[in-house]
Scaffold this motif. Structure first.
Motif: not given
Length: 364
Positions: A95-99, A66-69, A58-62, A38-41
């Motif tokens: 698409m949200q990630a590319l944006a 998208i927030t991490f990006l 893009v779909e992960m716990p914690r 996950d992005p925290i680790l």
């Protein structure tokens, strides 16, 4: 590419992390420095060694991807390749990630990871290498230039058809103008910058953004909610008209044609051109044949040379041509190749391209 590419994999599935690491480790130019669930680790691992490229789910716990990006792009822009399932929901999230600043994406199957290992390994490695050459940017929303803000063709495009003169229709001449844009890596953000800056009444626009099926409709719909002009995925026979931008559907080619004095688009199947479908060259060559000096061609950020020869054809037919400059490109590949062919009249930074599009529309 001589230097080693350090890669961080972030995915909540242990099996996916293992498969992606196995694929990437096969290439001697790539070193997987870490994998995180996950992005925290991932942030903890990045403190020890910062990656050159991040392969991100893009779909992960914690914390979602998208927030991490967005956090990465705000603090230390780093090339990110999204690895997501090609579902309607997955495509919208990608698409949200590319944006938000991701430079590329690869499709991760829900099942059949062994097939993914054998069939898509080259695509993943190529995406990581291309990402390593990119310079991700965080673009702000452009200010509007105004005071206030599928039925597909059954025909098939052959390789020979790309260079075949398009039908001119009933009239030999027309004064209608058209703008043709070609882009790839980094283009989703770049197109948002220029299209949101256009007034409601402006030149009809045809666009090829390298993107697979399902993504282009979502991309067009998103832009349509942000822009003064109408933006939509092109359908066969759509008229190119002032205040409308048509984006070529993923997995199909798009050509400009004419019916009387009006421009229309053909949406066609056929083999990839320059490894792409849709191909910028297919669009640009048809614009050269049909619109000539009544056209403006714009080649923007992207890897490879798709569109360079087509832009030269447009230039030779009397069209005005613009290349996005190196400093504002995420990847200065397609514009560079067009410059080498002397196909570009002027290179401009991204934030000046919309003004030139407006000027093209307003001049006689």
């Amino acid at each position: 590419m001589a230097h080693e590419i350090k890669v961080l994999i972030v995915d909540d599935s242990a099996v996916v992390r293992q498969v992606l690491a196995a694929i990437l480790s096969k290439d001697p130019q790539i070193r997987v420095i870490a994998a995180a669930a996950d992005p925290i680790l991932a942030q903890e691992k990045m403190l020890a060694e910062w990656p050159d490229v991040i392969v991100l789910d893009v779909e992960m716990p914690r914390m979602d991807g998208i927030t991490f990006l967005k956090k990465i792009m705000a603090e230390r822009p780093t090339p990110v390749v999204i690895c997501s399932t090609l579902t309607e929901k997955g495509a919208e999230t990608t698409m949200q990630a590319l944006a938000a600043g991701a430079v590329s994406y690869v499709t991760k199957p829900k099942l059949g990871l062994k097939d993914f290992l054998s069939e898509s390994s080259a695509e993943l490695i190529r995406s990581v290498k291309q990402a390593a050459q990119s310079r991700p940017k965080q673009f702000g929303r452009a200010v509007s230039a105004t005071t206030s803000p599928s039925a597909l063709a059954s025909a098939t495009l052959t390789v020979a058809h790309v260079d075949k003169p398009a039908p001119l229709g009933a009239l030999a001449r027309t004064t209608d103008k058209v703008i043709a844009i070609g882009t790839s890596t980094g283009g989703t953000q770049a197109l948002e910058v220029i299209l949101t800056a256009l007034p409601r009444v402006s030149v009809g626009i045809v666009i090829v953004q390298h993107m697979p099926e399902k993504f282009t409709a979502l991309f067009a719909n998103r832009l349509n909610t942000l822009c003064e002009i109408e933006v939509r995925e092109a359908r066969h026979g759509d008229r190119v008209m002032p205040g409308r931008a048509l984006i070529a559907p993923g997995g199909l080619h798009m050509r400009l044609t004419r019916s009387g004095a009006y421009y229309q688009v053909e949406v066609l199947d056929g083999p990839p051109v320059n490894r792409h479908k849709p191909s910028v060259d297919v669009l640009f060559k048809s614009v050269a044949q049909v619109a000539g000096r009544n056209a403006l061609g714009i080649i923007m950020t992207g890897m490879g040379d798709d569109g360079a020869r087509g832009l030269r054809d447009m230039h030779d037919a009397g069209a005005n041509t613009i290349g996005q400059d190196e400093a504002s490109c995420v990847v200065y590949g397609m514009p560079r190749e067009a410059v080498k062919l002397e196909a570009v009249d002027v290179e401009l930074p991204l934030d000046r391209i919309a003004a030139e599009m407006i000027r093209f529309y307003q001049k006689g």
